[in-house]
Design a protein around this motif. Structure first.
Motif, PDB file in Angstrom:
ATOM      1  N   PHE A  20       0.870  -1.179   0.000  1.00 26.77           N
ATOM      2  CA  PHE A  20       0.000   0.000   0.000  1.00 26.77           C
ATOM      3  C   PHE A  20       0.903   1.224   0.000  1.00 26.77           C
ATOM      4  N   ILE A  21       0.851   2.020  -1.076  1.00 32.27           N
ATOM      5  CA  ILE A  21       1.675   3.224  -1.183  1.00 32.27           C
ATOM      6  C   ILE A  21       0.793   4.428  -0.880  1.00 32.27           C
ATOM      7  N   ALA A  22       0.994   5.029   0.281  1.00 30.05           N
ATOM      8  CA  ALA A  22       0.208   6.177   0.732  1.00 30.05           C
ATOM      9  C   ALA A  22       0.857   7.463   0.232  1.00 30.05           C
ATOM     10  N   VAL A  23       0.052   8.311  -0.411  1.00 29.49           N
ATOM     11  CA  VAL A  23       0.552   9.591  -0.908  1.00 29.49           C
ATOM     12  C   VAL A  23      -0.295  10.708  -0.298  1.00 29.49           C
ATOM     13  N   PRO A  24       0.120  11.226   0.869  1.00 32.59           N
ATOM     14  CA  PRO A  24      -0.644  12.310   1.498  1.00 32.59           C
ATOM     15  C   PRO A  24      -0.453  13.622   0.754  1.00 32.59           C
ATOM     16  N   THR A  25      -1.535  14.331   0.528  1.00 31.09           N
ATOM     17  CA  THR A  25      -1.452  15.609  -0.164  1.00 31.09           C
ATOM     18  C   THR A  25      -2.634  16.483   0.215  1.00 31.09           C
ATOM     19  N   SER A  26      -2.369  17.756   0.469  1.00 38.78           N
ATOM     20  CA  SER A  26      -3.443  18.687   0.798  1.00 38.78           C
ATOM     21  C   SER A  26      -4.035  19.325  -0.446  1.00 38.78           C
ATOM     22  N   GLU A  27      -3.283  19.323  -1.562  1.00 35.84           N
ATOM     23  CA  GLU A  27      -3.773  19.977  -2.776  1.00 35.84           C
ATOM     24  C   GLU A  27      -3.541  19.118  -4.016  1.00 35.84           C
ATOM     25  N   HIS A  28      -2.271  18.913  -4.396  1.00 31.97           N
ATOM     26  CA  HIS A  28      -2.004  18.208  -5.627  1.00 31.97           C
ATOM     27  C   HIS A  28      -0.694  17.442  -5.512  1.00 31.97           C
ATOM     28  N   ILE A  29      -0.493  16.513  -6.419  1.00 29.34           N
ATOM     29  CA  ILE A  29       0.760  15.780  -6.522  1.00 29.34           C
ATOM     30  C   ILE A  29       1.673  16.528  -7.488  1.00 29.34           C
ATOM     31  N   HIS A  30       2.916  16.745  -7.084  1.00 31.19           N
ATOM     32  CA  HIS A  30       3.844  17.494  -7.934  1.00 31.19           C
ATOM     33  C   HIS A  30       4.031  16.752  -9.257  1.00 31.19           C
ATOM     34  N   LYS A  31       4.112  17.519 -10.336  1.00 34.09           N
ATOM     35  CA  LYS A  31       4.205  16.908 -11.668  1.00 34.09           C
ATOM     36  C   LYS A  31       5.412  15.993 -11.808  1.00 34.09           C
ATOM     37  N   TYR A  32       6.515  16.335 -11.154  1.00 33.11           N
ATOM     38  CA  TYR A  32       7.708  15.508 -11.278  1.00 33.11           C
ATOM     39  C   TYR A  32       7.644  14.241 -10.421  1.00 33.11           C
ATOM     40  N   ALA A  33       6.645  14.164  -9.533  1.00 30.00           N
ATOM     41  CA  ALA A  33       6.459  12.942  -8.752  1.00 30.00           C
ATOM     42  C   ALA A  33       5.740  11.868  -9.552  1.00 30.00           C
ATOM     43  N   LEU A  34       5.031  12.260 -10.589  1.00 25.54           N
ATOM     44  CA  LEU A  34       4.145  11.330 -11.287  1.00 25.54           C
ATOM     45  C   LEU A  34       4.862  10.167 -11.976  1.00 25.54           C
ATOM     46  N   PRO A  35       5.983  10.372 -12.688  1.00 26.71           N
ATOM     47  CA  PRO A  35       6.620   9.209 -13.324  1.00 26.71           C
ATOM     48  C   PRO A  35       6.973   8.100 -12.338  1.00 26.71           C
ATOM     49  N   GLY A  36       7.554   8.469 -11.213  1.00 33.52           N
ATOM     50  CA  GLY A  36       7.929   7.462 -10.227  1.00 33.52           C
ATOM     51  C   GLY A  36       6.732   6.790  -9.584  1.00 33.52           C
ATOM     52  N   LEU A  37       5.653   7.538  -9.377  1.00 26.96           N
ATOM     53  CA  LEU A  37       4.456   6.950  -8.788  1.00 26.96           C
ATOM     54  C   LEU A  37       3.722   6.053  -9.774  1.00 26.96           C
ATOM     55  N   CYS A  38       3.856   6.356 -11.059  1.00 28.46           N
ATOM     56  CA  CYS A  38       3.226   5.510 -12.075  1.00 28.46           C
ATOM     57  C   CYS A  38       4.042   4.258 -12.373  1.00 28.46           C
ATOM     58  N   ALA A  39       5.342   4.295 -12.114  1.00 30.43           N
ATOM     59  CA  ALA A  39       6.210   3.157 -12.412  1.00 30.43           C
ATOM     60  C   ALA A  39       7.171   2.899 -11.261  1.00 30.43           C
TER      61      ALA A  39
END
Length: 258
Positions: A20-39
Motif C-alpha cells: 500500500f503506497i500512501a501519498v498524502p497531499t493537501s492539494e495536488h501531486i507534484h508533476k515531477y512525482a508522477l513518473p515514479g508513482l506511475c512506475a
C-alpha cells in the motif's frame, strides 16, 4: 502491478508482496512525482496500489491513510505500508530498491534520506540527544562520511542516549508487525508542539517535534529498529529541486537545535 487511485487490483497471482503506497497531499501531486508513482516497480512479484488522499490537517491525512491500509489488510492483503510524499520525485523503479534494501537490512522501519527544502543542505535524518537537541545530517555528510548506503544508530558516531531520527517522506514498514497496531492506538502520526520562555531574556519561542521525529522517538522507546538509506535517488521539490544524491548546500555540518 496496480494503478493509482481507489480501484484496487492485486496484480499477478504469483505476486508475493502486496504494498500500500500512501501519498498524502493537501492539494495536488507534484508533476515531477508522477513518473515514479506511475512506475515504482518492475518486479512481477510485487503488487502495489498508489493511494493519494488528503486535506489540510497533515497528521490526520497520514493517519487516515494508515487506517485505510490497516482496514484493507483482509480484503486486499496489504502486507507493507509505504509512505511517499506528494512533493517528491523518486527515480523509476524506486519501490524495488526500497523493498530489496528493507529486506536486506533487517530494519523494522526503513526511511530514505531526503533533503530539507532550503539552502543549508541538511536532510531530515539525524540524531536526537538525551537533552532533546536534534542535529540533522547534511547531504555532504551522508554522501561522504556515513559508512554505508544504509545505516542505523549503531553505524554512526553518537553519544550515549542518542537515537536516530528518520523522516516519513519515503519509508516502509510491515503492517503485520506486532508493534504497528499498538503504535497506531498509542499515538500514531502526531507532532509535539511547545512554547518556551527564556528565564534570562523573558522571550518566548516555539518548538515542534514533527510527526516523523516523534515517530522516531516512539520507535526508540519501544525497541523498534529504525534505519535510514540512500539507495533511492529522490528530489524534494519546492522553490527548487533539492536532491539527496548530489553534494550541495551552505554547510558541511549542522549545529543542531532543540
Amino acid at each position: 502491478m496496480t494503478g493509482i487511485g481507489g480501484n484496487v487490483s492485486l496484480g499477478p497471482p504469483r505476486a508475493q508482496e502486496r504494498i500500500f503506497i500512501a501519498v498524502p497531499t493537501s492539494e495536488h501531486i507534484h508533476k515531477y512525482a508522477l513518473p515514479g508513482l506511475c512506475a515504482p516497480s518492475r518486479s512481477p512479484n510485487r503488487a502495489w496500489v498508489v493511494r493519494p488522499y488528503g486535506h489540510s490537517m497533515l497528521n490526520k491525512t497520514f493517519n487516515d491513510l494508515l487506517c485505510m491500509a490497516l482496514n484493507e489488510r483482509k480484503t486486499h492483503g496489504w502486507r507493507y505500508f509505504v509512505m511517499h510524499h506528494a512533493d517528491q520525485e523518486s527515480e523509476i523503479g524506486w519501490l524495488d530498491k526500497l523493498m530489496d534494501e528493507y529486506h536486506r537490512s533487517g530494519a523494522d522501519v526503513l526511511s530514505v534520506v531526503i533533503a530539507i527544502k532550503d539552502r543549508r543542505g541538511v536532510v531530515s535524518t539525524g540524531l536526537r540527544g538525551a537533552d532533546g537537541r536534534i542535529t540533522p545530517f547534511t547531504v555532504r555528510e551522508v554522501l561522504d562520511s556515513l559508512p554505508s548506503d544504509t545505516f542505523g544508530i549503531e553505524d554512526v558516531p553518537h553519544a550515549d542516549g542518542d537515537h536516530l531520527v528518520v523522516n516519513s517522506g519515503l519509508m516502509v514498514f510491515d503492517l503485520t508487525a506486532s508493534w504497528v497496531e499498538r503504535w497506531a492506538l498509542d499515538e500514531a502520526f502526531c507532532s509535539v508542539d511547545k512554547v518556551f520562555k527564556d528565564p534570562v531574556t523573558g522571550k518566548f519561542s516555539a518548538s515542534c517535534l514533527t510527526e516523523d521525529w516523534s515517530f522516531s522517538a516512539y520507535c526508540h522507546l519501544h525497541g523498534i529498529r529504525c534505519k535510514a538509506t540512500k539507495v533511492v535517488k529522490v528530489t524534494h521539490h519546492g522553490s527548487a529541486g533539492f536532491t539527496n544524491f548530489e553534494r550541495w548546500g551552505d554547510r558541511d555540518r549542522d549545529e543542531g537545535r532543540r
